[in-house]
Each structure stands twice: as structure tokens, then as C-alpha cells.
Design an enzyme around this catalytic site. Structure first.
Site, PDB file in Angstrom:
ATOM      1  CE  LYS A 153     -19.114  16.546  46.383  1.00 29.98           C
ATOM      2  NZ  LYS A 153     -19.584  17.364  47.492  1.00 29.98           N
ATOM      3  CB  ILE A 154     -13.408  19.454  43.192  1.00 25.91           C
ATOM      4  CG1 ILE A 154     -14.698  18.932  42.553  1.00 25.91           C
ATOM      5  CG2 ILE A 154     -12.405  19.867  42.114  1.00 25.91           C
ATOM      6  CD1 ILE A 154     -15.519  19.970  41.801  1.00 25.91           C
ATOM      7  CB  THR A 231     -11.731  24.491  37.803  1.00 29.92           C
ATOM      8  OG1 THR A 231     -11.408  23.879  39.053  1.00 29.92           O
ATOM      9  CG2 THR A 231     -10.540  24.431  36.883  1.00 29.92           C
ATOM     10  NE  ARG A 233     -20.766  27.929  39.754  1.00 31.20           N
ATOM     11  CZ  ARG A 233     -20.564  26.678  39.342  1.00 31.20           C
ATOM     12  NH1 ARG A 233     -19.414  26.340  38.800  1.00 31.20           N
ATOM     13  NH2 ARG A 233     -21.512  25.774  39.450  1.00 31.20           N
ATOM     14  CD  GLU A 262     -19.124  30.763  33.545  1.00 30.99           C
ATOM     15  OE1 GLU A 262     -17.954  30.633  33.886  1.00 30.99           O
ATOM     16  OE2 GLU A 262     -19.958  29.825  33.598  1.00 30.99           O
ATOM     17  CG  HIS A 294     -18.449  26.371  33.288  1.00 29.76           C
ATOM     18  ND1 HIS A 294     -19.009  27.332  34.080  1.00 29.76           N
ATOM     19  CD2 HIS A 294     -18.478  25.235  34.025  1.00 29.76           C
ATOM     20  CE1 HIS A 294     -19.381  26.806  35.234  1.00 29.76           C
ATOM     21  NE2 HIS A 294     -19.059  25.524  35.224  1.00 29.76           N
TER      22      HIS A 294
HETATM   23  P1  NAI Z   1     -17.854  20.643  47.981  1.00 28.50           P
HETATM   24  O1  NAI Z   1     -19.116  21.175  48.571  1.00 28.50           O
HETATM   25  O2  NAI Z   1     -17.538  19.191  48.134  1.00 28.50           O
HETATM   26  O3  NAI Z   1     -16.592  21.461  48.554  1.00 28.50           O
HETATM   27  C1  NAI Z   1     -16.565  22.843  48.737  1.00 28.50           C
HETATM   28  C2  NAI Z   1     -15.650  23.117  49.918  1.00 28.50           C
HETATM   29  O4  NAI Z   1     -15.478  24.529  50.028  1.00 28.50           O
HETATM   30  C3  NAI Z   1     -16.222  22.619  51.262  1.00 28.50           C
HETATM   31  O5  NAI Z   1     -15.260  21.817  51.946  1.00 28.50           O
HETATM   32  C4  NAI Z   1     -16.502  23.897  52.021  1.00 28.50           C
HETATM   33  O6  NAI Z   1     -16.316  23.768  53.430  1.00 28.50           O
HETATM   34  C5  NAI Z   1     -15.457  24.831  51.417  1.00 28.50           C
HETATM   35  N1  NAI Z   1     -15.732  26.239  51.654  1.00 28.50           N
HETATM   36  C6  NAI Z   1     -16.902  26.856  51.955  1.00 28.50           C
HETATM   37  N2  NAI Z   1     -16.692  28.166  52.153  1.00 28.50           N
HETATM   38  C7  NAI Z   1     -15.361  28.383  51.981  1.00 28.50           C
HETATM   39  C8  NAI Z   1     -14.539  29.532  52.085  1.00 28.50           C
HETATM   40  N3  NAI Z   1     -15.031  30.722  52.429  1.00 28.50           N
HETATM   41  N4  NAI Z   1     -13.213  29.391  51.850  1.00 28.50           N
HETATM   42  C9  NAI Z   1     -12.700  28.173  51.527  1.00 28.50           C
HETATM   43  N5  NAI Z   1     -13.432  27.048  51.444  1.00 28.50           N
HETATM   44  C10 NAI Z   1     -14.746  27.157  51.661  1.00 28.50           C
HETATM   45  O7  NAI Z   1     -17.896  21.062  46.450  1.00 28.50           O
HETATM   46  P2  NAI Z   1     -17.073  20.439  45.227  1.00 28.50           P
HETATM   47  O8  NAI Z   1     -17.865  19.372  44.584  1.00 28.50           O
HETATM   48  O9  NAI Z   1     -15.687  20.161  45.658  1.00 28.50           O
HETATM   49  O10 NAI Z   1     -17.090  21.684  44.202  1.00 28.50           O
HETATM   50  C11 NAI Z   1     -16.389  22.881  44.483  1.00 28.50           C
HETATM   51  C12 NAI Z   1     -16.822  23.970  43.521  1.00 28.50           C
HETATM   52  O11 NAI Z   1     -16.434  23.616  42.198  1.00 28.50           O
HETATM   53  C13 NAI Z   1     -18.360  24.146  43.414  1.00 28.50           C
HETATM   54  O12 NAI Z   1     -18.849  25.036  44.401  1.00 28.50           O
HETATM   55  C14 NAI Z   1     -18.552  24.688  42.036  1.00 28.50           C
HETATM   56  O13 NAI Z   1     -18.608  26.101  42.118  1.00 28.50           O
HETATM   57  C15 NAI Z   1     -17.288  24.266  41.286  1.00 28.50           C
HETATM   58  N6  NAI Z   1     -17.565  23.354  40.173  1.00 28.50           N
HETATM   59  C16 NAI Z   1     -17.097  23.679  38.932  1.00 28.50           C
HETATM   60  C17 NAI Z   1     -17.315  22.860  37.843  1.00 28.50           C
HETATM   61  C18 NAI Z   1     -16.764  23.172  36.483  1.00 28.50           C
HETATM   62  O14 NAI Z   1     -17.142  22.520  35.483  1.00 28.50           O
HETATM   63  N7  NAI Z   1     -15.857  24.132  36.341  1.00 28.50           N
HETATM   64  C19 NAI Z   1     -18.126  21.633  37.991  1.00 28.50           C
HETATM   65  C20 NAI Z   1     -18.514  21.333  39.351  1.00 28.50           C
HETATM   66  C21 NAI Z   1     -18.260  22.183  40.401  1.00 28.50           C
END
Ligand code: NAI
Length: 330
Positions: A153-154, A231, A233, A262, A294
Site C-alpha cells: 500500500k505505501i 520509512t 523498519r 530505536e 518514527h
Molecule cells: P503492505 O503489507 O501493504 O506491503 C508490504 C509489501 O512488501 C507487500 O507487497 C509484500 O509483498 C512486500 N514484501 C514482502 N517481502 C518482501 C521482500 N523480501 N522484499 C520486497 N518486498 C517484500 O504494507 P504497507 O502498509 O505498505 O507497509 C510497509 C511497511 O511500512 C510495514 O511493514 C511497516 O514496517 C512500515 N510502516 C512504517 C510506518 C512508520 O510510521 N514509519 C507506519 C506504517 C508502516
């Protein structure tokens, strides 16, 4: 229903107080969950927790003894939870899968622009009456190649925003991204991301496979002067390798909203202490590094969605309804 919420800052408490039903017995604990604070969970049916709360075997065993039935995470990532142990102890784990992908995507692009045009330096210079442009030279994003790791999504939103700037956007994801072609995002291999990208932005979850994805070896494959943005982890990047990459000039810009250690720093005021993390302090000495604590998720809309989804997850447990945001053990 007794609900104890950990890592509950004043802004979390305000939202949760407004949204959790008054008939629930709700307690708000400001410190993070660890072996010293876990005692606050005694008697709780559900605990809510955030990104740096410790949910390993030791803590989960104590929670199970206290009779906790569910951990309602107030975040999307769940790398801090031992899911197998939770499952074996009969504790359900639910999360907030998407509270505001827009918040994180907008902050990501903000970091890119601020680093490129050195906005953080300009802010200080102008306030001191220094209007010199020396050292402020940026580049046009138009026409540059952006590599996005994780087309969820992001990641897709970041790609869409950068397409509007006229960038070529490459994405790497181990799964087929069906939405990507319509958004003009080109799915390629990780190697191609490293070789072709002027900017690389991380949006994948932290797993065993992605731990230290950015390391000495991968940095060596990147373009000289690459901009790296994280952004996702903190542990997606190896801090020592980042420092070496910055010193050699292989990394030209680094923007981070997350940091691998962190937990000992973020979300608290340490301004009157001597920070003991030498690697973090070294990162702060580089003029081309911009770190935020964060805060990418931190918008009004996101806080509201977090509280609402947390309430709905707990209500589903009470009703015995399907827990749609439950994290299953693979
Ligand atoms: P999401 O689940 O929609 O997307 C994650 C994507 O990563 C998926 O398409 C998945 O197939 C892919 N993925 C899985 N393993 C992978 C790999 N080995 N290499 C490349 N891609 C891979 O999650 P969303 O909502 O997009 O969030 C992404 C990340 O952002 C979260 O896991 C979280 O760690 C981080 N996050 C950070 C925030 C902040 O405030 N800094 C807030 C919310 C999320």
C-alpha cells in the site's frame, strides 16, 4: 472487559479515551512493555501495544499467566511479536493493517525533497542571516529513476506520487504486483533496483529475509551518490554499512524515519542526557543525513484509524466474530 494499553503517550490516550467504549475498563500505561512493566497487564483480558513493545516468549508467557486473551497491536508491523509463541500460548494477535498509507507515503516523499534541497540546512541558515547558496545545490527529481522495495500500500503510493514528478519508478516485490502496470510502476529484480536507481526507498516488512537488506554488499551495487530512504523498519538497514557508505560517498543522501536500535531512543525526550548509541550519534554528524523519530505515521487521520480499528478488533473478540485483522502463524 479490561483493556491495558502500553506505550500510550498523551496523544494515543486522547484518541483511545474518545473511541473505546466507556463500559470497558481501560488503563493507559505510558512506558513500553517489557519485563519491568508487564505487571500492569495483570488482570487484563486484552492488551494493546505499539511498535517497540517487547512481545517475546518471556513476556508472552507472563501475559498468558495473567489471562490475557488477545494482543491488539496499534500498528501494522508485527516484527516485535513472537507469533509462534503467542499461538502456542493461545493468545490471539490482531493488528491495524492500514491506518494511513498516505501519511507514511507523504512523509517519505517529504524526506526525499528535504534532503535533496537541504531544507533543514536552509531553515537554520536563513534564521542566522546566512543567505549563501554554497552547499545547497540540488537536482531535479524529474527524469530520475526511483527504486521502491516492497510494492504494498505505501510503496505503491510513493510510486504514484513520484510518477507525478516525472520520475521513472521501478518496484521490487517477490509477489506479482497487479496494480503496478496501471500506475506506471515497472516491476523488476532487486539487482536492477540497485543498479539503476538514483533514489531507493524501502517499504517492505522486516522479516528474516529482509533483515539488513541494505548492507555493505548491496550498497556496493548501488549508483555512486544514491539517495537511500527508510520509512519501513530500522533493521532493514545495517547501520555500520550505512556509515561506511556515507564516508566513502557511495551513499549521497540518507533519510530515515526508523532506526534499528530505536527502542532505546525514539518516542522519548533524551535531550538532557548523553546518548550512549555511538553509531546513531555518528549518523547525526553527516550533513547529508536526515532522521525523524518514527513519525511518518503521525497524522490525525492515522491516530483516529488506529483507535477505531483497535476497538473493532477487541469488539470482534468479545462478540466471538471472525477476527479479520488477526495475524495468523504461517
Ligand atoms: P503492505 O503489507 O501493504 O506491503 C508490504 C509489501 O512488501 C507487500 O507487497 C509484500 O509483498 C512486500 N514484501 C514482502 N517481502 C518482501 C521482500 N523480501 N522484499 C520486497 N518486498 C517484500 O504494507 P504497507 O502498509 O505498505 O507497509 C510497509 C511497511 O511500512 C510495514 O511493514 C511497516 O514496517 C512500515 N510502516 C512504517 C510506518 C512508520 O510510521 N514509519 C507506519 C506504517 C508502516
Amino acid at each position: 472487559m479490561k483493556v491495558v494499553s502500553f506505550s500510550c503517550k498523551i496523544y494515543d490516550r486522547q484518541q483511545l479515551c474518545r473511541i473505546l467504549p466507556p463500559e470497558w475498563e481501560s488503563e493507559y500505561v505510558e512506558p513500553t512493555l517489557d519485563k519491568h512493566t508487564v505487571v500492569y497487564a495483570d488482570g487484563a483480558d486484552v492488551i494493546t501495544a505499539f511498535v517497540n513493545d517487547r512481545l517475546d516468549l518471556e513476556i508472552l508467557q507472563i501475559l498468558a499467566e495473567y489471562g490475557v486473551k488477545m494482543i491488539a497491536l496499534r500498528c501494522a508491523g508485527f516484527n516485535n511479536v513472537d507469533l509462534v509463541a503467542a499461538h502456542d500460548l493461545g493468545i490471539k494477535v490482531a493488528r491495524v493493517p492500514a491506518y494511513s498509507p498516505y501519511a507514511v507515503a507523504e512523509h517519505t516523499v517529504g524526506l526525499m525533497l528535504a534532503l535533496n534541497r537541504k531544507l533543514y540546512r536552509a531553515y537554520n541558515r536563513v534564521r542566522e542571516g546566512n543567505f549563501s547558496l554554497n552547499g545547497m545545490l540540488g537536482f531535479d527529481f524529474y527524469g530520475k529513476t526511483i527504486g521502491i522495495v516492497g510494492a504494498g500500500k505505501i510503496g505503491r503510493l510513493v510510486g504514484k506520487m513520484l510518477k507525478a514528478f516525472g520520475c521513472e519508478v521501478l518496484v521490487y516485490d517477490p509477489y506479482l504486483c497487479k496494480e503496478c502496470p496501471d500506475l506506471g510502476l515497472q516491476q523488476v529484480s532487486l539487482e536492477e533496483i540497485y543498479q539503476r536507481s538514483d533514489v531507493i526507498s524501502l517499504h517492505c516488512p522486516l522479516t528474516e529475509e529482509t533483515n539488513h537488506l541494505v548492507n555493505a554488499e548491496s550498497i556496493a551495487k548501488m549508483k555512486k551518490g544514491v539517495m537511500l530512504i527508510n520509512t519501513g523498519r530500522g533493521a532493514l538497514m545495517d547501520t555500520e554499512a550505512l556509515i561506511e557508505g556515507l564516508k566513502s560517498g557511495r551513499i549521497g543522501y540518507l533519510g530515515m524515519d526508523v532506526y534499528e536500535k530505536e527502542g532505546a531512543l525514539f518516542f522519548e525526550d533524551h535531550s538532557c542526557e548523553i546518548i550512549q548509541d555511538d553509531a546513531f550519534e555518528r549518523l547525526l554528524t553527516f550533513h547529508n543525513v536526515l532522521i525523524t523519530g518514527h513519525q511518518a505515521y503521525f497524522t490525525e487521520e492515522a491516530l483516529r484509524h488506529i483507535a477505531e480499528t483497535t476497538r473493532d478488533n477487541i469488539q470482534a473478540l468479545i462478540d466471538g466474530a471472525p477476527l479479520e485483522n488477526e495475524i495468523e502463524v504461517c
